[in-house]
Design a protein around this motif. Structure first.
Motif, mmCIF file in Angstrom:
data_model
loop_
_atom_site.group_PDB
_atom_site.id
_atom_site.type_symbol
_atom_site.label_atom_id
_atom_site.label_comp_id
_atom_site.label_asym_id
_atom_site.label_seq_id
_atom_site.Cartn_x
_atom_site.Cartn_y
_atom_site.Cartn_z
ATOM 1 N N TYR A 72 0.661 -1.084 0.019
ATOM 2 C CA TYR A 72 -0.321 0.097 0.058
ATOM 3 C C TYR A 72 0.577 1.479 -0.238
ATOM 4 O O TYR A 72 1.996 0.941 0.245
ATOM 5 N N PRO A 73 0.205 2.537 -0.589
ATOM 6 C CA PRO A 73 1.062 3.292 -0.612
ATOM 7 C C PRO A 73 1.276 3.934 0.792
ATOM 8 O O PRO A 73 1.668 5.543 1.144
ATOM 9 N N VAL A 74 1.987 3.198 1.805
ATOM 10 C CA VAL A 74 2.007 3.971 3.142
ATOM 11 C C VAL A 74 3.309 4.728 3.804
ATOM 12 O O VAL A 74 2.950 5.873 3.881
ATOM 13 N N PHE A 75 4.614 4.841 2.961
ATOM 14 C CA PHE A 75 5.349 5.673 3.430
ATOM 15 C C PHE A 75 5.251 6.682 2.675
ATOM 16 O O PHE A 75 5.521 7.325 2.254
ATOM 17 N N VAL A 76 4.413 6.500 0.730
ATOM 18 C CA VAL A 76 4.252 7.583 0.090
ATOM 19 C C VAL A 76 3.871 8.323 0.684
ATOM 20 O O VAL A 76 4.013 9.661 0.661
ATOM 21 N N PHE A 77 2.829 8.103 1.776
ATOM 22 C CA PHE A 77 1.738 8.780 2.263
ATOM 23 C C PHE A 77 2.341 9.992 3.667
ATOM 24 O O PHE A 77 3.091 10.866 3.549
ATOM 25 N N THR A 78 3.272 9.454 3.730
ATOM 26 C CA THR A 78 4.759 9.709 4.788
ATOM 27 C C THR A 78 5.809 10.889 4.126
ATOM 28 O O THR A 78 5.829 12.475 4.576
ATOM 29 N N GLY A 79 5.490 10.247 3.017
ATOM 30 C CA GLY A 79 7.061 11.372 2.409
ATOM 31 C C GLY A 79 5.929 12.164 2.134
ATOM 32 O O GLY A 79 6.648 13.715 1.464
#
Length: 144
Positions: free
Chosen positions: A117-124
């Motif tokens: 899932y784009p979890v760390f994309v959301f973080t970045g």
């Protein structure tokens, strides 16, 4: 970031905001019933069970309570990012929330889980958005 106060910040605000609101709609059953296409949980019970998977070190009652708190935060972050209200604060809060979520997923579900899932994309994205100086087309911009 040159021109970061124009289209890129708006697109990022909308993508993050909608990305926080849709999962809450899913866990409340608004997007459909469990098992339907594009539905991950479909109801609160399925979401609570998932929350207990990524928080196995606390009691189910505490995990369910934390799941409710996170859902409230996601709604607040979602609407505030879309509207551009307290954008830097909301972006940093959303980055912190997704970082914690991603770390818990990696620890208790395996390293692939947060990358499926784009979890760390959301973080970045949250960190990047918090670096923008001016949020055009936002309530923040109207207030200045």
């Amino acid at each position: 970031m040159k021109n970061a106060d124009t289209y890129p910040q708006l697109v990022l605000r909308l993508a993050l905001g909608i990305g926080f609101l849709l999962p809450v709609c899913d866990r409340l059953g608004i997007l459909g019933a469990p098992g339907e296409k594009n539905v991950n949980w479909g109801n609160w019970e399925n979401f609570a069970n998932y929350t207990n998977l990524i928080l196995p070190v606390v009691s189910p009652a505490v995990a369910n309570f934390l799941g409710a708190i996170v859902s409230i935060l996601e709604v607040v972050f979602g609407f505030c990012l879309i509207l551009g209200f307290k954008t830097r604060l909301m972006a940093l809060g959303s980055a912190l929330l997704t970082l914690i979520f991603g770390i818990l997923m990696a620890i208790f579900l395996g390293i692939y889980a947060p990358f499926g899932y784009p979890v760390f994309v959301f973080t970045g994205g949250g960190i990047l958005l918090s670096c923008v100086e001016k949020f055009k087309w936002s309530l923040d911009d109207l207030a200045t």
